[in-house]
Write a protein that holds these residues in place. Structure first.
Motif, PDB file in Angstrom:
ATOM      1  N   ASN A 865     -45.413 -30.315 -20.173  1.00  0.00           N
ATOM      2  CA  ASN A 865     -43.939 -30.846 -20.308  1.00  0.00           C
ATOM      3  C   ASN A 865     -43.073 -30.045 -19.434  1.00  0.00           C
ATOM      4  O   ASN A 865     -43.176 -29.253 -18.951  1.00  0.00           O
ATOM      5  CB  ASN A 865     -43.717 -30.098 -21.832  1.00  0.00           C
ATOM      6  N   TRP A 866     -42.590 -30.994 -18.810  1.00  0.00           N
ATOM      7  CA  TRP A 866     -41.589 -30.639 -17.500  1.00  0.00           C
ATOM      8  C   TRP A 866     -40.490 -29.606 -17.931  1.00  0.00           C
ATOM      9  O   TRP A 866     -40.157 -28.721 -16.959  1.00  0.00           O
ATOM     10  CB  TRP A 866     -40.921 -31.942 -16.818  1.00  0.00           C
ATOM     11  N   LYS A 867     -40.012 -29.649 -19.341  1.00  0.00           N
ATOM     12  CA  LYS A 867     -39.049 -28.710 -19.253  1.00  0.00           C
ATOM     13  C   LYS A 867     -39.595 -27.165 -19.656  1.00  0.00           C
ATOM     14  O   LYS A 867     -38.785 -26.372 -19.202  1.00  0.00           O
ATOM     15  CB  LYS A 867     -38.473 -29.258 -20.826  1.00  0.00           C
ATOM     16  N   ILE A 868     -40.793 -27.130 -19.888  1.00  0.00           N
ATOM     17  CA  ILE A 868     -41.404 -25.952 -20.150  1.00  0.00           C
ATOM     18  C   ILE A 868     -41.709 -25.423 -18.677  1.00  0.00           C
ATOM     19  O   ILE A 868     -41.544 -24.132 -18.347  1.00  0.00           O
ATOM     20  CB  ILE A 868     -42.730 -25.712 -20.875  1.00  0.00           C
ATOM     21  N   ARG A 869     -42.154 -26.366 -17.803  1.00  0.00           N
ATOM     22  CA  ARG A 869     -42.401 -25.952 -16.383  1.00  0.00           C
ATOM     23  C   ARG A 869     -41.299 -25.521 -15.923  1.00  0.00           C
ATOM     24  O   ARG A 869     -41.174 -24.406 -15.173  1.00  0.00           O
ATOM     25  CB  ARG A 869     -42.910 -27.454 -15.598  1.00  0.00           C
ATOM     26  N   LYS A 870     -39.896 -26.158 -16.248  1.00  0.00           N
ATOM     27  CA  LYS A 870     -38.686 -25.637 -15.593  1.00  0.00           C
ATOM     28  C   LYS A 870     -38.510 -24.332 -15.937  1.00  0.00           C
ATOM     29  O   LYS A 870     -37.858 -23.423 -15.284  1.00  0.00           O
ATOM     30  CB  LYS A 870     -37.820 -26.823 -15.938  1.00  0.00           C
ATOM     31  N   GLU A 871     -38.809 -23.901 -17.401  1.00  0.00           N
ATOM     32  CA  GLU A 871     -38.351 -22.810 -17.854  1.00  0.00           C
ATOM     33  C   GLU A 871     -39.170 -21.732 -17.162  1.00  0.00           C
ATOM     34  O   GLU A 871     -38.582 -20.642 -16.737  1.00  0.00           O
ATOM     35  CB  GLU A 871     -38.736 -22.702 -19.352  1.00  0.00           C
ATOM     36  N   GLY A 872     -40.410 -22.065 -16.876  1.00  0.00           N
ATOM     37  CA  GLY A 872     -41.140 -21.082 -16.093  1.00  0.00           C
ATOM     38  C   GLY A 872     -40.765 -20.629 -14.726  1.00  0.00           C
ATOM     39  O   GLY A 872     -40.602 -19.516 -14.338  1.00  0.00           O
ATOM     40  N   LEU A 873     -40.109 -21.793 -13.964  1.00  0.00           N
ATOM     41  CA  LEU A 873     -39.830 -21.567 -12.873  1.00  0.00           C
ATOM     42  C   LEU A 873     -38.325 -20.909 -12.805  1.00  0.00           C
ATOM     43  O   LEU A 873     -38.076 -19.907 -12.008  1.00  0.00           O
ATOM     44  CB  LEU A 873     -39.345 -22.947 -12.084  1.00  0.00           C
ATOM     45  N   ASP A 874     -37.533 -21.122 -13.831  1.00  0.00           N
ATOM     46  CA  ASP A 874     -36.197 -20.345 -14.036  1.00  0.00           C
ATOM     47  C   ASP A 874     -36.691 -18.686 -14.316  1.00  0.00           C
ATOM     48  O   ASP A 874     -36.031 -17.944 -13.421  1.00  0.00           O
ATOM     49  CB  ASP A 874     -35.497 -20.787 -15.154  1.00  0.00           C
ATOM     50  N   GLU A 875     -37.585 -18.606 -14.885  1.00  0.00           N
ATOM     51  CA  GLU A 875     -38.095 -17.148 -15.139  1.00  0.00           C
ATOM     52  C   GLU A 875     -38.443 -16.622 -13.820  1.00  0.00           C
ATOM     53  O   GLU A 875     -38.126 -15.297 -13.436  1.00  0.00           O
ATOM     54  CB  GLU A 875     -39.291 -17.026 -16.173  1.00  0.00           C
ATOM     55  N   VAL A 876     -39.293 -17.209 -13.155  1.00  0.00           N
ATOM     56  CA  VAL A 876     -39.747 -16.612 -11.808  1.00  0.00           C
ATOM     57  C   VAL A 876     -38.483 -16.476 -10.767  1.00  0.00           C
ATOM     58  O   VAL A 876     -38.471 -15.241 -10.344  1.00  0.00           O
ATOM     59  CB  VAL A 876     -40.658 -17.752 -11.156  1.00  0.00           C
ATOM     60  N   ALA A 877     -37.583 -17.221 -10.797  1.00  0.00           N
ATOM     61  CA  ALA A 877     -36.256 -17.174  -9.944  1.00  0.00           C
ATOM     62  C   ALA A 877     -35.571 -15.743 -10.628  1.00  0.00           C
ATOM     63  O   ALA A 877     -35.332 -14.988  -9.743  1.00  0.00           O
ATOM     64  CB  ALA A 877     -35.357 -18.301 -10.183  1.00  0.00           C
ATOM     65  N   ALA A 878     -35.722 -15.687 -11.875  1.00  0.00           N
ATOM     66  CA  ALA A 878     -35.026 -14.642 -12.418  1.00  0.00           C
ATOM     67  C   ALA A 878     -35.567 -13.449 -11.930  1.00  0.00           C
ATOM     68  O   ALA A 878     -35.080 -12.366 -11.466  1.00  0.00           O
ATOM     69  CB  ALA A 878     -34.857 -14.782 -13.871  1.00  0.00           C
ATOM     70  N   ILE A 879     -36.816 -13.299 -12.193  1.00  0.00           N
ATOM     71  CA  ILE A 879     -37.781 -12.135 -11.698  1.00  0.00           C
ATOM     72  C   ILE A 879     -37.282 -11.863 -10.095  1.00  0.00           C
ATOM     73  O   ILE A 879     -37.066 -10.432  -9.838  1.00  0.00           O
ATOM     74  CB  ILE A 879     -39.258 -12.370 -11.908  1.00  0.00           C
TER      75      ILE A 879
END
Length: 2016
Positions: A865-879
């Motif tokens: 699901n691309w939305k979940i992929r996006k969430e993951g990327l958002d988390e990485v950016a935040a980290i």
């Protein structure tokens, strides 16, 4: 013999081609002699034979052929040009010589091949010989094999490339012919000599018997490597060395081995195998299976595939992850070792291509070393060793350091052993200090480990490192080890055998050479072969230079390490020992008094102490003992400040003079720091600290002092210590300072409550910022905003400053430099000296985020699901953003992000790219190890179809490269693999990126060569942009790889491609950039200034230069010149200054007649004509040569620099100097334009936009300077400019169109037209469309005359495009034809010739919709006029148009609005309205008009609305007419009146050229009136339109004015021409000129006065040179009109009268040339319009006096005869003139006659000019007296009113200023009442008896400024006359006044649009030119006219309207 004698006489070259073989034989013999005789290899004689050599070798006669071969051999040996013939000659030898039975012929053939190799053509020869192996004739195959063997035997494997030979060898072993097989065997034996076992794998599959035979032969071969025995021309130095060795009996045998043998890697000779597709389909399922057997099966399948020695590149990511999982997590050890073997196989087969995966696998393998089983450990070792060879130690160092602290001893042991094995493969270059330092630190910990195996492994690793980089480099890290351990390390070092078998760099005791390893891995070969020589000087102990740019001595960083390496830590001495030592050097009294209670004694003791120290010998000074004595009680607690000051001073002395150790420093530092803040002792304390800094290095001292002072609480001390440190940094430089160590102290200081501490801390940060730059701020991101603002303010102050040169040196560093023992600092950390960006990045505290990259997060990023992929990327950016700075360890994140780079959702791709950019900033230099895993996939994204994604990818790559440098990207095959993808976007972007980056690099990995085949493929890519980018990148590749290597690489291309690529290489060679000079930094710059300069100087002969080879030489110079350090470091700066000075001079040199000389040379064909489809090298070279004489040297270098940014910079300078050097620019204009044409062939938009910017400014300047392009300049520039009109970018096309507009101002539009016609033949549809649009605009602007050579021919060509495939082209063609239709109507159908039905219907439809409506009789005034007003005319409007695709109606409408040739407007002012009577009566005359305006009508008056016969469309004989001179002049004159300023200027310039040459001026005869009409039309146009248009540059208008005046002056300086001007034309000309003189707008402008003076001069010229009758008559008529008209300036009649007075003055000389009848008729007409009564009402009596003076003078000159000249006056009896003349004749000579005529009682008031001021004053005094008295006040006011009317300029101020305010307002009110009273009367008079002369009604006694009501009245009358208003209460008067009837074109102040009025004016001109006087006569006959204006003829309005209609009908019928 007759025949013989015939050919005997022929020259040699002709004999060689003769059909008789004997002749040829003779020719060859003579040629042979000739070739041996010519000594000059570049003699032109050789050129004659270039094309014949192939015939020499392929001669059909065997006897002649032998001689031909000999001659050919001699030619090849001696001729410089012989290389050009290689391909054809060797091909001829192979096919026609190698099949000959004669051994001699074959031998000569082989010799020819070898000779070609000698002249550097080995590649071509080898190609031809290999082609010969495919020949069906076995003889040829055998001989080719033999020739190859000979070549290899003589030249060696360096020159004969073995890979292609080895590739075809197995095929030869299969041949049926024994001879071929035998020769193949011999060749295989020869190859084996050179490459040994590398030959075995490729021949594995040949027949076993043959292989066995070969093995037997190979065994017999000697083990010593063979040597090259024959040398290339470029290897003559080697040849000399070889001969010398031969002579010496080959004593120095050993060293040569290294030189001559370059072990060939068998890997290179193998074909790659593709295994991914061969993997079992169920592999990934099986590898996850629960049964170990299934997993084993899967692994075995992979193991079998991985055994292939060379694997095809591909995506092995999933496979590697699967194997890694088995190694890391599988419980079955057997499977672990199997997986490890698979990994080893993959790494060995993929080599560098496996580097991408190395970082993922190595940590897992290292962790797995906990396994004890030997077979597992061995498998893991093999795997990790194989993997190491695919990457670098630098990339793996983080992983290795990560396991060094592991609790498991096996892991530590294996990691150290792996390190030891790895270091063996390294060199000093690949093992820099930055890598070695942390590894040594970790290994030293292990040396003290409890486990013996760990210790031994650490010893081995350290020993290996010592062997590789030398003791000096490693010793600084081993300072804490005791001697026993050091010895053990050295012992290990002696045992180590390096991978390459070479002696270690330490070279301490390892003198024996190790046997050469057979086949070291090729991957490491390049560094091995190139790197050690670079480092040799450093290893040899030479100084390596200062770390900062060119600073003499900023060596702090090295100093510290240098000091450590020498320093034996001084042991702490006991107090007793110190006392003993001190007693030995100090006087006893001094020691006794040290602790005396009397301060004076202590002071005396100190003084003695100081004297002793000052005289003490440095070597004998016991520093520690002395400072301990000083610290003895009271020590630093001393209360007396004098004693304390002395004490501190002595500390500084000891530190400066003695061998002061850190131990001694610790004794005193506490005391010093304690006193730093003391008011009296602080200075001495700081001195002491500085001295200790010099002795023990500033970094150490600063660290100690900072920690001590911040342990105290004394704020003064803290502030002063910070201040001292800030100052010390400037003095010592920043090198070696450990920022981390005291950054926390600085933070504490920033938070202090005491402001002094905070200020000092901020100042210190400012100094640090000088050295560290922006990264420093990162340490303080978390501070409060207020504090941050202060820090930023301090940083801003420092912005742009460069750090000062250090003035102090740490002692040991200084001595180390003198002794040259600081060499180990070679290139540490990129030579930043502790200061540069990279080092600071290392100092930043970094967070390890690997624990946050959880498996959940990774799976999120990979979710479906691309939305979940996006969430993951958002988390990485935040980290990442939270951590700010992170370590290189990011766990599984790299794989997860790599997956997202290929995401189908482009938003996620962009987000991933943003994260990668974020990652780059956060990770810093640690990013290097992720380049293969994450960087290369970003390159793949560059192939995305969306531009924004590509842009983001490129930004990411740039961000990464900033952190990693380019080396990692260029290593391995990854980049070349990316280029293999046939994606045009990817190729464009990557090549563009490389072209930008490569020129900035000093060295590149050898792997760059792998990209060359792809680069060549891109040169022939289908996509034009890819080709362009490849061409741009070519020179940047060449600067690193060298021309020769790249030419060699073309050998694999097809012949057609090869030729093309070689041509491009030749071209690239000329623009190849020089390598950037070595930066003057640590290990960098001692002598590098000279070599770099030499390198750039040698660019002109890059062929002979092999950059890589020259590098070690540069280094040697550098290393060997420590003494020159200061000077050499300064040189580059001095050079830079010099360059700047040079650049201040002029950029162009003005050489008289240089341009003319160039034009002449081109005409005589001495130089190439500038004409090409793409610029070839010879054109570029020729231009370069031509420019060298007249361009500044530095500018030329910039213009021909490879870097496009230099071009932009150079154009910028040219723009700056355009104004100041305009003359020189014009003198070099042809060269400048030619250079710009070359830029049109570049694809760089930045440069193109800059070029166009310059061109726009250039044409403006040329226009301003009145410069006109020559044919030569236009031909070499315009065609190339027109190419760009088809550019795909709108912004470029727009600029090009603007330039084309400007071009027409400096070059005739008719000449630009053919260039545009050529442009319509282009293949580029955009270009065709644009050119057609331009043609349409030219025709609209300039009429049909621009169509060259003939309109018919042009129109036929244009019409062809109506059938074009492209819509835009069709539309453009149709629009152009419509434009023609608008100019010449139906004629267009004849001109375009036959069209297909479809095209014709399209055209007719378009004409119906778009053509301008044919001008109709005056009917609908308002609309057209409104449009004209709404769209002010714009001279540049020619090119302001919409794209062709828009609605053509709109397009044409826009065009119509933009053009000046608008339809004339029917609401015509009275001066221009139709005179129906005249048209009716003079129909015949109008038809007989002179021919002279034929062309003008076409061009200017096409939309004329006057129904006059001459206005027909273009005559059918248009073409014939066009060819005559008259027609040309007509055409040019027609352009004078053009609405476009520049067109007009051009035309005027052409006419001026004719007028200035007396012999040519006569062609203007017959065209003078026509020319003058055009001129005054232009004057009117300027006055009404241009001057009112704020958008126009007034300078342009003034230029036009000056052109007009210049032309007129030229014309009126030639009397014969001037006399041709007719009266009517002169009248209008004089009107125009006088109006110009009166134009207030002109006076306001600075050049206005000068202009008016010129006009004045012209007016005088006109009056002197014109026909005197005509000019006098013209002035009289003009006077009459100016008096009648109220619209003009009141000064106009005054100036006309001045002109008349001047004419009167010269009457005595000119009387005989004057036709008095005409003059008297004119005077009569004036008197008729202005009888005496009327003249009285004029403001001034000047007109009356002027006429009287004229008549009086005429009477005086002719006497009574004057009465005979009244013949032209009708009703002479009624004429006032006759009566007046009779009176004058009667009183001849009695001047009282002047006054006697006046019937006025106030004669005194009419002699204004003669009236003295006193008289005026008296009159006004009288009047004011009357006003003042009660009785006469009304009379007085009336008199004052009349006086004011007559003398409007009278000044009443003096009479009013002394009176009361009441009196002043009374006078004003009284005057107003009189005025309104009289105005009322005038109105009543108008309404009762309508006098038809509207001017008369307003020229009544109150001639004040007209009110709107008056205009309204006039308008009413005009409308009634036109029949537009019939509601008038009274009939229209029939007796119209004569001036009203005369359509005089008298006012240049008409408010109507200029062009319309110009056209009307021309018509009125045409109808007046012949006998204007007759018209008056006829009118007077028709309307007997009374001077009193009392008679009025009435008629009903209806009748009048009918009358008008009838007359109009009559005119229409006559027209038909």
């Amino acid at each position: 013999m007759g025949d013989d004698s015939e050919w005997m006489k022929l020259p040699i070259d002709q004999k060689c081609e003769h059909k008789v073989w004997k002749a040829r034989l003779n020719g060859y013999e003579e040629a042979l002699k000739l070739f041996k005789r010519i000594t000059d290899e570049k003699s032109p004689e050789w050129g004659k034979y270039l094309g014949l050599i192939k015939k020499f070798v392929t001669d059909s006669n065997a006897v002649a052929q032998l001689k031909g071969l000999e001659a050919a051999l001699a030619f090849i040996e001696n001729a410089h040009v012989a290389g050009k013939t290689t391909g054809e000659v060797v091909s001829g030898v192979v096919t026609k010589v190698f099949n000959q039975p004669k051994a001699r012929a074959k031998e000569l053939g082989a010799d020819i091949c070898l000779m070609y190799i000698e002249i550097e053509k080995a590649e071509v020869v080898q190609d031809e010989l290999l082609k010969g192996l495919d020949n069906k004739n076995p003889k040829i195959v055998v001989t080719c094999l033999e020739a190859l063997r000979k070549a290899l035997s003589e030249y060696g494997s360096k020159i004969v490339t073995l890979k292609p030979v080895v590739k075809v060898l197995p095929k030869q072993f299969e041949s049926r012919e024994k001879a071929v097989r035998d020769e193949a065997k011999q060749l295989a034996i020869e190859i084996y000599k050179w490459i040994r076992d590398a030959l075995r794998p490729p021949l594995q599959n040949i027949n076993s018997v043959q292989l066995k035979e070969l093995e037997e032969e190979w065994v017999k071969l000697p083990t010593s490597p063979p040597k090259q025995s024959r040398f290339l021309r470029s290897q003559q130095d080697l040849k000399a060395k070889f001969e010398q060795q031969q002579a010496q009996g080959e004593q120095s045998d050993g060293e040569d081995e290294e030189e001559t043998v370059t072990a060939v890697d068998p890997y290179e000779l193998l074909e790659a195998v593709e295994i991914l597709s061969k993997m079992p389909k169920d592999f990934y399922d099986k590898i996850e299976a629960k049964k170990w057997q299934e997993r084993k099966e899967a692994l075995e399948a992979i193991e079998a595939l991985a055994k292939n020695p060379k694997l095809e590149n591909g995506d092995y990511g999933d496979l590697v992850r699967a194997l890694k999982k088995v190694v890391g997590k599988d419980a079955n050890v057997m499977l672990v070792s199997l997986a490890a073997k698979c990994l080893a196989g993959l790494a060995a087969g993929l080599r560098k291509k496996f580097g991408t995966y190395a970082g993922q696998v190595v940590p897992t393998i290292l962790e797995k070393f906990k396994e004890k089983k030997p077979q597992v450990v061995q498998a893991l070792q093999e795997a990790i060793d194989a993997i190491f060879l695919t990457t670098t130690l630098q990339n793996l160092s983080e992983d290795i350091l990560g396991v060094m602290d592991n609790k498991n001893p096996s892991i530590k042991q294996q990691a150290s052993l792996f390190l030891a094995r790895s270091i063996r493969h390294c060199t000093q270059a690949t093992l820099p200090k930055s890598v070695l330092k942390p590894l040594c630190a970790a290994l030293i910990k292990q040396v003290n480990d409890s486990a013996p195996e760990v210790r031994d492994a650490a010893f081995e690793a350290l020993g290996t490192a010592m062997k590789v980089v030398g003791e000096k480099a490693v010793n600084p890290f081993l300072s804490d080890l005791d001697k026993l351990k050091l010895d053990k390390i050295k012992e290990s070092a002696d045992k180590v055998e390096l991978a390459g078998g070479k002696k270690g760099a330490g070279g301490s005791g390892a003198g024996d050479k190790k046997p050469v390893a057979r086949a070291p891995p090729a991957a490491e070969a390049p560094p091995k072969s190139t790197a050690p020589p670079k480092k040799t000087p450093a290893a040899g102990g030479k100084s390596s230079g200062p770390p900062k740019k060119g600073k003499p001595a900023a060596a702090g960083g090295k100093a510290k390490k240098g000091a450590d390496s020498k320093e034996v830590a001084e042991t702490e001495l006991s107090v007793e020992v110190c006392e003993d030592l001190a007693a030995g050097v100090l006087p006893a009294s001094c020691l006794q008094q040290l602790d005396s209670s009397n301060w004076k004694e202590r002071l005396a003791s100190m003084e003695e102490f100081q004297r002793a120290v000052e005289t003490m010998d440095k070597a004998q000074m016991p520093c520690q003992a002395l400072v301990r004595m000083l610290a003895k009680k009271p020590g630093w607690k001393e209360t007396n400040f004098q004693v304390m000051q002395m004490k501190l001073h002595i500390v500084a002395l000891i530190a400066e003079r003695g061998k002061f150790s850190k131990t001694s420093a610790t004794v005193v530092l506490d005391g010093l720091v304690d006193k730093v803040g003391d008011v009296k002792c602080g200075g001495n304390a700081k001195e002491g600290l500085t001295a200790i800094g010099q002795a023990c290095s500033l970094p150490w001292t600063a660290e100690q002092a900072m920690s001590m002072v911040f342990a105290q609480k004394n704020p003064k001390n803290q502030a002063e210590t910070l201040n001292w440190l800030a100052n010390a940094m400037k003095e010592f430089g920043f090198a070696g300072i450990n920022v981390k160590a005291f950054i926390n102290n600085v933070k504490t200081a920033l938070g202090a409550t005491n402001p002094a501490i905070r200020t000092a801390a901020i100042t210190l940060l400012g100094v640090m910022y000088l050295y560290m730059g922006a990264p420093l701020r990162m340490f303080f991101e978390d501070e409060k905003p207020a504090l941050l603002a202060q820090i930023d303010a301090e940083f801003e102050k420092m912005q742009g400053q460069s750090p000062p040169a250090p003035i102090r040196l740490t002692k040991k560093a200084a001595s180390a430099e003198e002794e040259g023992d600081d060499g180990e600092e070679g290139e540490e950390d990129g030579g930043g000296g502790g200061g540069g960006g990279q080092d600071i990045m290392d100092l930043l505290p970094r967070t390890d985020i690997s624990d946050k990259i959880t498996s959940d997060l990774v799976s999120k990023i990979g979710d479906k699901n691309w939305k979940i992929r996006k969430e993951g990327l958002d988390e990485v950016a935040a980290i990442i953003s939270e951590a700010k700075f992170i370590t290189a360890n990011i766990g599984e994140l790299s794989l997860a992000l790599k997956g997202r780079l290929g995401d189908s959702n482009k938003i996620l791709v962009q987000q991933s790219l943003t994260i990668l950019q974020q990652l780059a900033t956060a990770m810093g230099p640690g990013l290097k190890q992720h380049v293969k895993a994450l960087g290369i996939p970003v390159i793949t994204v560059l192939g995305d179809s969306k531009a924004n994604v590509r842009a983001a990818a490129l930004a990411t790559v740039q961000a990464w490269v900033e952190q990693t440098g380019m080396k990692e990207w260029l290593e391995g095959e990854d980049l070349s693999e990316e280029l293999k993808r046939e994606n045009p976007f990817l190729r464009q972007e990557v090549l563009g990126w490389l072209a930008e980056k490569l020129p900035t690099l000093r060295t590149v990995p050898g792997d760059l060569m792998l990209c060359i085949p792809q680069l060549y493929a891109c040169l022939e890519d289908r996509n034009g942009d890819v080709r362009k980018k490849a061409q741009d990148a070519l020179p940047t590749f060449m600067m690193h790889l060298g021309y020769d290597k790249m030419t060699k690489a073309t050998g694999k291309l097809k012949p057609a491609s090869k030729d093309q690529v070689v041509t491009m290489l030749e071209k690239a060679r000329t623009v190849m950039p020089a390598k950037p000079a070595a930066p003057a930094k640590a290990g960098g710059g001692k002598g590098s200034a000279e070599p770099s300069r030499a390198a750039s100087a040698s660019r002109s002969q890059p062929a002979n230069e092999d950059f890589p080879d020259s590098k070690p030489e540069v280094k040697k110079v550098r290393g060997g010149a420590p003494a020159k350090k200061g000077a050499a470091a300064k040189k580059p700066t001095a050079k830079g200054v010099k360059d700047d000075e040079d650049r201040s001079g002029p950029i162009f040199v003005l050489i008289p007649n240089a341009k003319e000389q160039r034009i002449k040379e081109e005409k005589q064909l001495k130089i190439l004509k500038w004409n090409f489809t793409t610029p070839r090298d010879e054109y570029v070279e020729q231009l370069k040569t031509q420019m060298s004489t007249c361009f500044a040297k530095w500018l030329q270098d910039e213009l021909y620099h490879f870097d496009f940014q230099r071009h932009v910079k150079a154009i910028g300078v040219m723009i700056e100097r355009l104004e100041s050097e305009s003359d020189a620019t014009i003198s070099c204009l042809d060269l400048i334009m030619k250079w710009f044409t070359l830029r049109f062939f570049d694809t760089n938009t930045t440069v193109l936009m800059k070029v166009l910017e310059y061109l726009k400014l250039l044409f403006v300047m040329l226009n301003r300077e009145n410069y006109h392009l020559t044919e030569y300049e236009a031909n070499s520039f315009v065609p190339y400019l027109i190419l760009k009109v088809g550019e795909s970018k709108d912004v470029v096309r727009k600029d090009v169109r603007a330039i084309l507009t400007m071009l027409c101002k400096v070059y005739p539009a008719s000449k630009v037209f053919p260039f545009l016609m050529d442009g319509t033949k282009s293949k580029n549809s955009k270009q065709r469309a644009e050119c057609l649009e331009e043609l349409g605009c030219l025709i609209e602007s300039y009429g049909m005359n621009v169509c060259q050579p003939t309109p018919a021919k042009c129109l036929k060509e244009i019409a062809v495009h109506i059938g074009d495939r492209d819509t835009s082209v069709r539309n453009a063609a149709l629009n152009t034809v419509v434009a023609v239709y608008n100019v010449c109507g139906e004629q267009v159908y004849k001109l375009i010739g036959n069209l297909s039905e479809k095209d014709m219907s399209m055209l007719e439809e378009r004409i119906k919709r778009s053509a301008k409506k044919t001008p109709a009789p005056p009917a609908k005034p308002a609309a057209a006029e409104r449009t004209q007003r709404e769209h002010p005319t714009n001279p540049n409007a020619t090119f302001l148009r919409k794209p062709a695709q828009e609605d053509p109606n709109k397009l044409n409408q826009a065009r119509q609005n933009a053009q000046h040739s608008e339809p004339s407007h029917p609401s015509i002012p009275k001066e221009f309205q139709l005179d129906l009577d005249m048209i009716e009566m003079d129909q015949s005359r109008v038809c007989e008009l002179p021919d002279l305006v034929q062309h003008k009508l076409d061009e200017l008056l096409e939309p004329i609305m006057i129904p006059e016969p001459k206005m027909r469309a273009v005559s059918p004989h248009f073409d014939d007419l066009h060819n005559s001179t008259a027609s040309t002049i007509n055409f040019v004159i027609s352009q004078v009146a053009s609405g476009d300023i520049n067109t007009s200027i051009q035309a005027l310039a052409q006419i001026d050229e004719v007028l200035r040459q007396e012999d040519k001026a006569e062609v203007m005869s017959g065209h003078i009136d026509q020319f003058l009409i055009a001129t005054f039309m232009q004057l009117r146009l300027i006055y009404n339109t241009h001057m009112a248009d704020d958008r126009l540059d007034k300078r342009d208008i003034f230029k036009l004015y000056s052109c007009i005046i210049g032309n007129m002056l030229s014309l009126f300086s030639m009397e014969p021409l001037a006399r041709e001007a007719s009266m009517g034309v002169l009248k209008d000309l004089m009107h125009g000129l006088i109006t110009l003189m009166l134009d207030a707008r002109v006076e306001d402008i600075e050049e206005g006065q000068q202009l008016i003076r010129s006009v004045n001069l012209l007016v005088i010229k006109v009056m002197e040179r014109s026909d005197q009758t005509n000019i006098l008559s013209a002035l009289l008529v003009l006077l009459q009109e100016s008096l009648v008209t109220t619209a003009g300036s009141p000064m106009l009649p005054e100036l006309v009268m001045k002109c008349l007075w001047r004419m009167i003055r010269f009457l005595p000389e000119t009387i005989n040339n004057i036709n008095l009848d005409r003059i008297l008729l004119d005077v009569h007409n004036i008197m008729k319009v202005f009888p005496k009564e009327k003249l009285k009402q004029l403001k001034s009596d000047m007109p009356h006096r002027t006429l009287k003076t004229l008549l009086h003078t005429l009477c005086k000159l002719t006497g009574a005869k004057i009465l005979d000249h009244l013949s032209m006056i009708e009703n002479r009896n009624e004429s006032e003139l006759e009566a007046h003349l009779r009176r004058v004749v009667k009183h001849s000579g009695n001047l009282s006659g002047y006054k006697s005529d006046r019937g006025s009682e106030k004669t005194g008031l009419h002699t204004e000019d003669r009236m003295s001021k006193a008289k005026v004053s008296d009159i006004l005094t009288e009047i004011f007296k009357k006003i003042g008295s009660k009785e006469n006040t009304k009379e007085g006011l009336t008199e004052l009113y009349e006086y004011k009317q007559k003398y409007s300029d009278v000044d009443l101020e003096p009479f009013l200023k002394n009176t009361s305010q009441f009196f002043q307002s009374y006078v004003e009110r009284g005057l107003r009442m009189i005025e309104s009273d009289r105005e009322g009367k005038a109105r009543i008079q108008t309404s009762t008896v309508i006098p038809q002369h509207s001017a008369d009604s307003n020229l009544s006694s109150n001639n004040e400024e007209l009110k709107p009501a008056v205009y309204y009245e006039r308008l009413k009358i005009l409308r009634q006359r036109q029949g537009l208003e019939n509601t008038s209460r009274q009939g229209l008067s029939g007796s119209e006044d004569e001036p009203q009837q005369r359509p005089a074109i008298s006012s240049l102040l008409s408010s109507k649009p200029s062009v319309a009025s110009s056209t009307d004016m021309l018509h009125s001109k045409l109808s007046q030119l012949k006998e204007s006087r007759e018209l008056y006569q006829q009118e007077h006959n028709v309307h007997s006219h009374s001077p009193t204006h009392g008679n009025t003829r009435s008629a009903s309005p209806a009748a009048n309207l009918d009358d008008l209609k009838k007359r109009l009908e009559r005119i229409k019928s006559n027209r038909q």
